[in-house]
Design an enzyme around this catalytic site. Structure first.
Site: not given
Ligand code: NAI
Length: 326
Positions: A231, A256, A261
């Protein structure tokens, strides 16, 4: 049941239209982005479907509640653009698509790193112009270098696998370290100071807002690669621009996502004068590549998003357990 589908693009229709019939929903595809000015378009619907740059503030959600909307279907993983407290207070469940294709995003993140490291974006332009000079296009091997992965959820884990495949050493930081992962967790400052590639895979929360700021950048070694597919506001753009102007400090940046944005991405503004001066400055750096939030955009991911979103709607309609409720 009717679903008001905001921020529709042609590729959304391709995947959602056939499925909606299968699942028994009538989707009203709207081009408008959801915000306070457009929320009235949901008037005759039972549920709404929104995407990453729709704005679901408290006011918008209260309006949805007045219209008797029964669910907010997010066709994405992140939900930082939804006022969850208000949604809870008016009893509108927020359903999302958590893990449609972590590989799609992780592969794209590594793609950005490779492109910016080896200057593939510049080489492409040169050879199209029959300029076969490779001056200025030298990169670095990733093999044996260190990758620092922030956020070791679904996408972070996929990125770890990819980095290991490249023969990289991997360091990781997560608020909730996963003991089952074969990875070395370190504190954030250590990750910043020891990593040659830093890739962001945590959600946007108050704690992660500007996780890369002046302090973080000051710790990073010269020539560092920074990739953000998560993000925009995880990176303080002004601090990044300052670091990019220091010779040798930043090897390359792949973005990305971008702090501002919301009104820019997914739209063709090529005939307009760019009003966002920081964005205009960012894209002048030869070692910065920006893409328009397309990390998720593969056939597999689109299909999976459409199926899971329809499954979410179906579960709600039929009073089944809501496994993807935020
Ligand atoms: P997920 O929920 O599987 O993993 C997120 C991880 O971040 C978890 O392990 C969580 O414990 C950790 N986390 C939470 N707060 C944190 C903090 N303060 N410091 C460090 N780590 C922390 O989510 P996933 O599926 O891996 O997605 C991650 C991010 O990717 C989403 O939140 C979204 O913003 C972004 N995303 C971007 C896309 C794109 O097209 N560019 C598409 C899908 C997701």
């Amino acid at each position: 049941m009717k679903i008001a589908f905001f921020s529709t693009k042609p590729y959304d229709k391709i995947w959602f239209e056939p499925l909606s019939k299968e699942y028994g929903f009538d989707i009203k595809f709207l081009e408008a982005k959801l915000d306070t000015d457009t929320v009235f378009l949901a008037n005759s619907a039972d549920m709404i479907c929104a995407f990453v740059n729709d704005i679901l503030t408290g006011d918008v959600i209260r309006s949805l509640s007045d219209m008797n909307i029964k669910a907010i279907l997010m066709r994405c993983a992140g939900y930082n653009n939804v006022d969850l407290e208000t949604a809870k207070s008016v009893n509108i469940p927020v359903l999302r698509v958590p893990g449609y294709s972590p590989e799609a995003v992780a592969e794209f993140a590594m793609g950005l790193c490779l492109a910016v490291n080896r200057h593939i974006h510049r080489a492409y332009i040169r050879t199209r112009d029959f300029n076969m000079n490779i001056n200025g296009l030298m990169g670095r091997d990733l093999y044996t270098k260190t990758a620092g992965i922030i956020g070791t959820g679904r996408i972070g884990q996929a990125m770890i696998r990819i980095c290991k495949g490249f023969g990289m050493r991997v360091l990781a930081y997560d608020l909730f370290p996963n003991k089952e992962l074969d990875v070395e967790y370190v504190d954030l400052d250590t990750l910043f100071s020891k990593s040659d590639l830093i890739s962001l895979h945590c959600p946007l929360t108050p704690e992660t807002h500007y996780i890369i700021d002046e302090h973080a950048l000051s710790l990073m070694p010269g020539g560092v690669f920074i990739v953000n597919t998560s993000r925009g506001p995880l990176i303080k753009t002004d601090a990044l621009i300052d670091a990019l102007t220091v010779p040798g400090k930043i090897g390359g940046v792949g973005l990305d996502v971008y702090e501002e944005e919301g009104d820019l991405f997914y739209e063709d503004r090529s005939n307009e004068i760019m009003e966002d001066e920081r964005l205009a400055r960012l894209i002048t750096f030869p070692n910065v590549i920006m893409t328009s939030h397309q990390g998720y955009f593969t056939r597999e991911a689109m299909q999976s998003i459409a199926i899971e979103t329809m499954e979410n709607a179906y579960a709600l309609k039929n009073g089944m357990p809501l496994k993807n409720q935020v």
